[in-house]
Scaffold this active site. Structure first.
Site: not given
Lengths: 347, 347, 347
Positions: C247-249, C267
């Site tokens: 996922g993002h980050g 995250g």
């Protein structure tokens, strides 16, 4: 973009700007998290955000905050330009849009694009390199088809869609306005349907279609199968994350959010506003009511009434699942206690 | 196609037509479910199908039913053309094939296809736009390679295969007759093999190959890895759904059915006729006997004897799992009961 | 390659060759498992390997073994050429590398490759057929870009990378030295970020980037999203298997190993040397300490301290989980025992 200009833009948005102070009116070039932001970056805080205590140390150029007096006070204390919005996260999303305006790609048909017979292209359609479009397709105005996208015959792509590199759209699919299909997603592939016979699996022809309603977003590598008859339909405004499997004949309502690696088996139906967290599984023909939330890894094998929060496999109410999971850890103790009780009572 | 013509075709099929009545002999153009069918559509019913009660209201043009007197009576009552078959689902599958005959694509090599050295193409092979084929490949008669398929060197594709857009076949893979490989599937990619060392992970070269036996079907986005040595082999007639991971060195028997998002770790072996439902996981080197069925989300970490139905993680017999899962929901009560019993017995 | 030549090569490797006997010094052409090896194939054994008992029956041409007297004795008995290494698996990996030297593909730009404006190609870069590269990209020396790879604008691919067919790299991604990206993987696609509003989901622009540090390997069909702000970063030497969602980050440490179908939500942070087995899920913003191992299908929803082995969902210490799982099977008995105890104590 100066903070004062951003403020002007936010006044026309939906995040409900209430107050602000531009101070030195910094030039902002991008967004960042509170801890990592530099003096040319915008950041934001939400109510309940763990980072409130770090506000005093931020190096950000400006901040969006919720209507809380103590936050305004802190921002003033360190001369940090601030804006108060009822919905600072939405304001931040709008701001990123202003700071990174989409470069309009349009009106270009790359010479390597391969078009079949009887293809209709709307105004300002963009076709990237090596795009292949089958016969009898129509792609309407302002849609962007990135390099390597493969479109089979008889597909309709409505206005203002964006299809990312190497995604594949199978025959007769209908993609309505403003849909985004990410790289390597596949729309309209054959459903997994076979009839058991003495001579092995006999293939059920998959003669149905897939329809994406308006403003649907399909994640990278996600697959949406067409059914043997009828349609698979993704409701307006529904957002689907990466590597999700949507089986043949699934129908979703409007504004659902389906996280990564969810699998929805054939014929299942989701109501409006359903949220499925990562790695959830939904069984064949299961019906899930409006606004149901299923936490990650849930397995839903029977119908769920509207507005429930469910967890676990088989899925049960979330609060019950939390208590059961807590007890699960005590199973060795429970087993021991029963042994002891048996000993006592048999005396 | 008139219903009477369809009946003639069904007489040559394997669904065992027993009786029929063509009534007004409607023109049929496609299939549909009982509730959604229009007067130009064929539908079907199975024994046990929930929709029996809706038969009297169907708008379908004709229906395939199992040998049940009450169904024949109902069909007659509403003048609905009907046919009785021992296996109406199989009859419906055959009928969809007759109603939607496959358009023969063949004999065309798109000018944008890129062929390596020493490529042999059989009679009537179709190569779509932007197909790339490496050196020393052979593609035998009547195979269809859709646009954007990438084939590495030294691959053999046997007769009558169909490879959908953007799938990738790695070097030395062997795809036997009548296989279907769906869009974006990848056959023969490197297995995930690394040796831990003081300096991090050392890559184990993956020098083996992947073999698909005849009539195998591979789902969209599914990945089948080649092993470090030897082969990964998918048995004849095995059907694999979307987004499945088949690890290096896996061997499956004949006629297995593997549903979406299943993961099978390296070196696992499946017998014949194994059915794995969605999101099942199979551990390294596990052996699963013939005709085992694993329900969705099962995790199989140790060998399973033939003909078992298993569920849960770690997988246990399905019936036991159903009872355990029912008890799981009562864990808070169980904990409370034990507390109470302890109180009583300590008095 | 003769066994004696292989021995010379192993002396320069890291598997710590201790002793050997070349006997008839066979010509070896490849590797194989102990049971399947032919006389022109190399095989190996490890301590604890179940196949030790089969050593006497092997048809292999030569064998790599750990320093165990009984194994040397057995090899001698059947005149099987052998080498003793402290790490025979590593020796086998090195040997496969010698037996199957990589054919150097370089320096060729296929005429069908499409290059944007201002693309910089280093020495001996290979671009396969139908590769598309956007504007302002740089691909440094000796990198191999296989057919059908799509690279958006402003991407940096460092030296000695290999990108397999049909993978996609989104804008501004940074791929450092010696990375391998397998077929159909997608790097830098949009994170799944939406703000709930009265009018449905409002898209959070994803303005961040993805960075792969050196010697990272990304599996087939794996997707790595870019974040709304900041970066998603995969640490040096980390190996990621097929169909994984990052996922993002997300930030991972060095030398992690992430097995197939793992999903890591936005995250989350992994320390160094973390091992996640197949189908594990990691929740939003969870922090996992160095050298944590999570067994297959674990769901990690809260932070894990370094050096733990965890299992289950919610993840708990592996040893506890094994005991709890064993008790889970006894839940029907437990329920029955409590009923009985209640009956007894209520008398």
């Amino acid at each position: 973009m100066h903070f004062s200009e951003l403020i002007k833009s936010l006044q026309t948005g939906n995040a409900e700007l209430e107050d602000y102070q531009v101070c030195n009116d910094p030039e902002l070039s991008s967004g960042a998290s509170l801890e990592k932001a530099h003096s040319n970056q915008l950041t934001f805080l939400e109510v309940g955000n763990q980072l409130v205590s770090k506000l005093s140390k931020t190096q950000a150029g400006a901040i969006l905050i919720p209507p809380r007096e103590e936050l305004i006070k802190q921002a003033k204390k360190i001369n940090l330009p601030w804006a108060v919005l009822k919905n600072p996260r939405l304001g931040f999303a709008e701001s990123l849009g202003y700071l990174h305006p989409k470069i309009k790609i349009s009106g270009q048909i790359h010479p390597t694009a391969v078009l079949g017979d009887n293809v209709i292209l709307g105004k300002d359609v963009y076709l990237g390199a090596n795009v292949c479009i089958g016969d009898n397709c129509e792609i309407r105005a302002n849609s962007i088809i990135h390099p390597g996208v493969m479109i089979y015959d008889n597909v309709l792509i409505e206005k203002e869609c964006e299809l990312h590199a190497n995604c594949v759209i199978h025959a007769f699919s209908i993609i309505n306005k403003k849909c985004i299909i990410n790289s390597n997603a596949v729309i309209g592939s054959e459903g997994f349907g076979f009839v058991p016979t003495k001579n092995g699996w006999y293939k059920m022809p998959q003669t149905g279609i897939v329809v994406l309603e308006e403003e649907v977003e399909i994640g990278t590598g996600t697959t949406i199968d067409r059914p043997s008859v009828g349609e698979t339909r993704i409701g307006q405004g529904t957002k689907i994350d990466n590597l999700v499997q949507i089986g043949h004949g699934v129908i979703t309502g409007k504004d659902c959010a389906i996280a990564a690696q969810v699998g929805i088996a054939g014929g299942a139906q989701l109501g409006n506003g359903v949220i499925l967290a990562g790695q959830v599984g939904v069984g064949n023909r299961v019906k899930i009511g409006d606004h149901v939330i299923a936490s990650s890894k849930s397995g839903i094998n029977s119908d769920i009434a509207p507005n429930q929060v469910v967890s676990g496999f088989p899925a049960i109410p979330n609060k019950l699942w939390l208590r059961c999971s807590a007890s699960f850890k005590k199973l060795p103790e429970i087993t021991k206690a029963i042994r002891e009780l048996n000993r006592l009572t048999s005396n």
